[in-house]
Each structure stands twice: as C-alpha cells, then as structure tokens.
Design an enzyme around this catalytic site. Structure first.
Site: not given
Ligand code: GUN
Length: 283
Positions: A52, A96, A119
């Site tokens: 990211k 996350q 998200d």
């Molecule tokens: N952990 C696994 N997939 C995601 C996601 O799309 N967003 C976040 N914040 N954590 C994750």
C-alpha cells in the site's frame, strides 16, 4: 481456454488515472495523505502495508506509517485514530487488520471518521453502500466490479453467486452485484448442495479463504470466475480459492492469483484516498 482477467493491466490503468488527480490536489496545496496503522508483527500484514505504501508513492499520495508494538493497548490505538481524525492534512486512515486479540476491532473501526474511512468498514459507510448512495466502496468488492467493467462483462440479469459472507468481501460484493442488476445468491458454510448453486452461476466470486476450493465440476461452461482468495497450499505456493488448473479450461474468463483481484483491491484503496482528499478540499 478462458480470458485471463489481468489485474496488473487494469490496476495500472486505475492508478495512472489517479496520478493526475493526486498532482492536482498537491498543486492546490492539499496533497492526499494516508495514515496506515499496523499493530504487532503479523508478516502478512507487513507485506500488505508495504504494498500500500509503494502504491501511494507511485501515485503521489503522502503516507505516514504508525507501527505499534503487539502489546499496544486499545486506548492507545483509539487515541491515535482520534488524533488522525482531527488532522486536516490527513485524508484517509487505514487500520490494518487483523488486530491483536486484546483489541476490539469493531471499536477501532467505529472510531475512524467515516469521511476518512478509506476501507469503507465504518457502519455509516456500510449503510450507505446498502442504500446505493456512497462515497467509498470497500476495496476488494469494488476492485472486482472494476475488473468486470474493464473487460465489458455485463452483470445485468446475470446469475451471480458469491461464496463467502464476510463483512469485508462477501456481503458488500453481493450488494454491488445487486446494484448492477445481477440476480445474486450468497453461499456460505451452511449452504446445502453448494455445487448445485455454483453450477448455475454466470459469474462466481469466491471469497471463502480455502485454498483451491472451487473445482472444475462446480462451474458451468462459460462462467466468469473471480478469485478473491490468497492462501498458501500444501507446497507453500501462493494460490487462490479457485482451482485454476481445473476451472480455466471451462470458464469464459478467470482471474489469476497472484496478479488478479489483489492488485485491484490496492488500486481502489488509492482511489478512495484520492476521493477522501478531494471531498475534504471540495476539489
Ligand atoms: N486485512 C486484510 N484485508 C484488509 C483490508 O482490506 N483492509 C484492512 N484495513 N485490513 C485488511
């Protein structure tokens, strides 16, 4: 022989379009910025967060990483989220997941300002998706829709089967397909005669978290197969939720793993961050 739905090509197009928008925000003195909070040392989370951050750098989005130790308290995470909520120069906040077991994920998600919730996990944003009047879409389901769109795969009137009912993928995926006039069935661990249901599907989205779960006998010839999974198989190889070798000769189109939906998820996160920055600055 199926068409391979190429996440690399499509996500790059999405990202390239975002670069212009990011540059415009920066020119106007309001650069887009994403705060990424990671708690503990989950190796998969570290890989995702690094990806990211690389995407942000490529597009021209500022990133701030907050790496907290595994024993950070819920109060500490909440305090950090509140601080970031109040910063006018921070467009988006991403925590996350998963968080360590002693931290209540729901509490943390609910603390993120819905305007910065890139998200789209906050109940306000989830509710907006249900109604069909939203600012952000959850990254993976929106990435799947962008992929279908890029290959001109129609959803209108199609039998769509989603395997998995998570809040992050399955449920919102079903809603997005419904918004496009698909006839949607959600399957899960209690579904009876699963293969009978999946064999009806024109489009099947598999988000169940089981390596190579969808086998060739579970799809009809000409189906579009979308693989959201990311698993290690018994040999330690990265595989999806779809048995690619079996399904590819039967399907009309299929996403690979890696190189499919995962890259789309990341691209939509970038899009959401730009949207948050534009909205904050009335751009
Ligand atoms: N952990 C696994 N997939 C995601 C996601 O799309 N967003 C976040 N914040 N954590 C994750």
């Amino acid at each position: 022989m199926a068409i391979i739905l190429d996440g690399k090509v499509v996500s790059q197009k999405v990202k390239d379009a975002l670069k212009t928008r990011a540059a415009k925000l920066a020119e106007n003195g309001n650069p887009a910025a994403l705060a990424v909070i990671i708690v503990g040392d989950n190796p998969a989370s570290r890989v995702y967060v690094n990806g990211k951050k690389r995407d942000c750098e490529e597009i021209g989005i500022i990133t701030e990483e907050y790496a907290l130790p595994a024993d950070a308290t819920e109060a500490e995470v909440l305090e950090l989220v509140n601080k970031l909520n109040n910063r006018a120069d921070m467009s988006g906040i991403l925590v996350q997941l998963p968080l360590p077991a002693h931290i209540n994920e729901e509490k943390i998600i609910n603390a993120i300002s819905p305007d910065k919730d890139v998200d789209a996990f906050h109940p306000t944003n989830v509710g907006k998706i249900m109604i069909g009047n939203y600012d952000f879409l959850p990254c993976t389901p929106a990435g799947v829709m962008a992929m279908l769109d890029a290959y001109d795969i129609p959803v209108d009137g199609k039998e769509c089967v989603v395997i998995g009912r998570s809040n992050i993928v399955g449920k919102p995926q079903a809603m997005l397909l419904l918004h496009k006039n698909g006839t949607v069935t959600i399957c899960h661990s209690r579904t009876k005669n699963l293969a009978e249901v999946t064999r009806r599907a024109d489009i099947v989205v598999v988000a169940i978290g089981k390596a190579e779960f969808l086998t060739g006998d579970m799809i009809k010839p000409g189906a579009v197969v979308i693989d959201v999974g990311m698993n290690k198989n018994v040999d330690g190889k990265l595989v999806g939720d779809v048995n690619f070798a079996e399904c590819e000769p039967i399907a009309a189109a299929i996403t690979p793993v890696p190189g499919g939906v995962g890259l789309m998820t990341r691209a939509i996160l970038m899009e959401n961050t730009i949207i948050a920055a534009e909205k904050a600055n009335n751009a």
